[in-house]
Design an enzyme around this catalytic site. Structure first.
Site, PDB file in Angstrom:
ATOM      1  N   ARG A   1       0.839  -1.204   0.000  1.00  0.00           N
ATOM      2  CA  ARG A   1       0.000   0.000   0.000  1.00  0.00           C
ATOM      3  C   ARG A   1       0.870   1.249   0.000  1.00  0.00           C
ATOM      4  NH1 ARG A   1      -1.996   2.230   4.346  1.00  0.00           N
ATOM      5  NH2 ARG A   1      -2.310   0.297   5.499  1.00  0.00           N
TER       6      ARG A   1
ATOM      7  N   TYR B   1     -15.453  15.858 -16.801  1.00  0.00           N
ATOM      8  CA  TYR B   1     -15.826  14.449 -16.845  1.00  0.00           C
ATOM      9  C   TYR B   1     -16.969  14.197 -15.852  1.00  0.00           C
ATOM     10  CZ  TYR B   1     -15.432   9.439 -16.331  1.00  0.00           C
ATOM     11  OH  TYR B   1     -15.710   8.106 -16.279  1.00  0.00           O
TER      12      TYR B   1
ATOM     13  N   ASP C   1      -6.788  18.346 -15.602  1.00  0.00           N
ATOM     14  CA  ASP C   1      -7.057  16.983 -16.088  1.00  0.00           C
ATOM     15  C   ASP C   1      -6.608  16.961 -17.547  1.00  0.00           C
ATOM     16  OD1 ASP C   1      -8.145  14.691 -17.262  1.00  0.00           O
ATOM     17  OD2 ASP C   1      -9.896  14.673 -15.949  1.00  0.00           O
TER      18      ASP C   1
ATOM     19  N   LYS D   1      -7.190   5.633 -20.194  1.00  0.00           N
ATOM     20  CA  LYS D   1      -7.348   6.091 -21.578  1.00  0.00           C
ATOM     21  C   LYS D   1      -6.038   5.905 -22.362  1.00  0.00           C
ATOM     22  CE  LYS D   1     -11.305   6.889 -19.784  1.00  0.00           C
ATOM     23  NZ  LYS D   1     -11.745   8.165 -19.243  1.00  0.00           N
TER      24      LYS D   1
HETATM   25  C1  LIG Z   1     -12.302   8.599 -18.001  1.00  0.00           C
HETATM   26  C2  LIG Z   1     -11.984   9.935 -17.490  1.00  0.00           C
HETATM   27  C3  LIG Z   1     -11.850  10.178 -16.112  1.00  0.00           C
HETATM   28  C4  LIG Z   1     -12.107   9.110 -15.075  1.00  0.00           C
HETATM   29  O1  LIG Z   1     -11.142   8.108 -15.121  1.00  0.00           O
HETATM   30  P1  LIG Z   1     -11.416   6.575 -14.643  1.00  0.00           P
HETATM   31  O2  LIG Z   1     -10.111   5.930 -14.955  1.00  0.00           O
HETATM   32  O3  LIG Z   1     -12.566   6.066 -15.438  1.00  0.00           O
HETATM   33  O4  LIG Z   1     -11.711   6.611 -13.194  1.00  0.00           O
HETATM   34  C5  LIG Z   1     -11.494  11.452 -15.712  1.00  0.00           C
HETATM   35  N1  LIG Z   1     -11.297  12.443 -16.604  1.00  0.00           N
HETATM   36  C6  LIG Z   1     -11.427  12.244 -17.923  1.00  0.00           C
HETATM   37  C7  LIG Z   1     -11.215  13.392 -18.865  1.00  0.00           C
HETATM   38  C8  LIG Z   1     -11.778  10.993 -18.416  1.00  0.00           C
HETATM   39  O5  LIG Z   1     -11.923  10.808 -19.726  1.00  0.00           O
END
Ligand SMILES: *Cc1c(COP(=O)(O)O)cnc(C)c1O
Length: 417
Positions: A69, A122, A206, A231
């Site tokens: 952890r 998101y 982000d 992604k």
């Molecule tokens: C998919 C996504 C998230 C969330 O990520 P997870 O891995 O699904 O928890 C946050 N921000 C953006 C822009 C995303 O496309």
């Protein structure tokens, strides 16, 4: 990093891994273990002193392995390699993008603080900001692409909480409409309030849609860059993960909270991510090259009303200057409005053969979905309207297939509309 090797992609196969510590294995094995054996009680004590900040680390000392952890070789090597792309001091990897985002928001926002955030964000982020943060007594203000530096400052002052501004959070380009926010301008606002209030204001971006190849927020004023590693970074639609990058000071705080929330990446997922990073540049280059061709094709089709793609922005259009300033490539995310209504968009989606009807993005296979009824169904209808997320809109993530086959698939599905 070896000084002569300048490009991160050249480091993705070997950086940070010592074969002699793993029986000479060329690849880092999966350290599927919960805990690590100390050589002596003295060693265990010294590792804990550093992990818990009881004493400063000597310059030559490395934090020893304690418990998965807190640390694990797969997690640490992944963090070291990820840091290279954004030239960050440090990185923390998480079990999802949402856990990366929520940990950052919880660490840097306290009851009474003010958060300024961009729209749209998101869906999960939006829910966390709109529904969870208020229960902790955190105030929030949304900003939009038509906001200027002046209007944002005005909104902050008018909120009555400007003295407690603690974070500026932006997602750019925004999902699904590719709207752009000026990261440099946002961080200037943060620095102005920080200087006046003598209270830290963290700018967090982000960067999932662009990163970590086509936009580097830390170089243009952001304090933290956040990724859904599910992604592009993971890139094969086979894992869920997240990452945060930034200065040592901020990352230490993020990592301490992660230790106590326990939302770190697992050794197995970290290992998959290490494998993904070896081809990150290749994949993203190819996806972007394909997307440029697909976007161009869409502009010529008579059943397509409007295409939202950064590569189509023209000098003088809204967002063009920001695009030129902060992005190196237009990416692989394309949204477009089909001529017609929801049933026409559905008809198109239902007739795709090669391109799969699924949410998520940035993977090797091309994906398509319908934002207003799927990923953005939770967004207030009035706001959806304002952001052009209408029932005519289809969002596509372009993969690494042959671009002619992607275009052919879109062409035959459009004929069914
Ligand atoms: C998919 C996504 C998230 C969330 O990520 P997870 O891995 O699904 O928890 C946050 N921000 C953006 C822009 C995303 O496309």
């Amino acid at each position: 990093m070896t000084k002569t090797i300048k490009n991160p992609e050249s480091h993705m196969m070997t950086y940070g891994y010592k074969p002699e510590l793993s029986e000479g294995a060329i690849k880092c094995p999966i350290f599927q273990t919960s805990t690590f054996v100390f050589k002596s009680a003295e060693e265990g004590k010294s590792f804990f002193e550093i992990a818990y900040g009881i004493r400063e680390k000597d310059p030559t000392e490395e934090l020893g392995l304690i418990y998965s952890r807190i640390n694990n070789p797969n997690l640490e090597i992944l963090e070291n390699r990820l840091s290279l792309w954004d030239k960050a001091d440090d990185c923390a990897v998480f079990e999802s993008g949402m856990s990366a985002i929520s940990t950052v928001l919880l660490e840097f926002l306290k009851p009474g603080d003010l958060l300024v955030y961009s729209n749209p964000t998101y869906g999960g982020t939006d829910h966390f900001i709109q529904h969870l943060l208020p229960t902790l007594g955190i105030h929030t203000i949304g900003i939009y692409t038509d906001d200027t530096k002046k209007s944002i400052i005005k909104k902050i002052r008018a909120s009555g909480h400007s003295k407690r501004l603690a974070m500026m959070y932006v997602e750019t380009p925004a999902n699904p409409n590719n709207a752009l926010f000026d990261i440099e301008m946002i961080s200037e606002i943060a620095k102005e309030f920080e200087a006046n209030n003598k209270k830290q204001v963290v700018t967090a971006v982000d960067n999932t849609y662009m990163g970590p190849i086509w936009q580097h927020p830390l170089e243009i004023g952001a304090d933290l860059t956040i990724y859904s590693a599910t992604k592009y970074l993971g890139g094969h639609s086979d894992l869920i993960a997240g990452a945060v990058m930034g200065s040592q000071e901020l990352m230490t705080r993020v990592k301490v909270l992660r230790t106590f929330l326990g939302n770190m990446i697992s050794p197995n997922t970290a290992w998959l991510m290490l494998r993904s990073l070896e081809t990150l540049k290749l994949r993203m280059d190819k996806q972007c090259e394909n997307a440029k061709k697909v976007a161009q094709f869409l502009t010529t089709h008579d059943k397509v009303e409007k295409v939202y793609y950064l590569g189509l922005l023209k000098d003088g259009e809204k967002g063009y200057d920001i695009y030129k300033k902060q992005c190196t490539q237009p990416g692989a995310m394309i949204s477009f409005d089909i001529k017609g209504k929801e049933k026409d968009a559905f008809n198109f989606l239902n007739h795709l053969k090669l391109i799969k009807l699924a949410v998520s993005l940035g993977s090797t296979e091309s994906l398509a979905q319908h934002p207003s009824s799927m990923t953005h169904i939770g967004v207030d209808p009035e706001l959806r309207n304002k952001l052009n997320i209408s029932e005519k809109m289809v969002r596509m993530s372009i993969g690494v297939e042959n671009p002619d086959d992607i275009i052919e698939d879109i062409k035959q599905a459009l004929e069914e509309v």
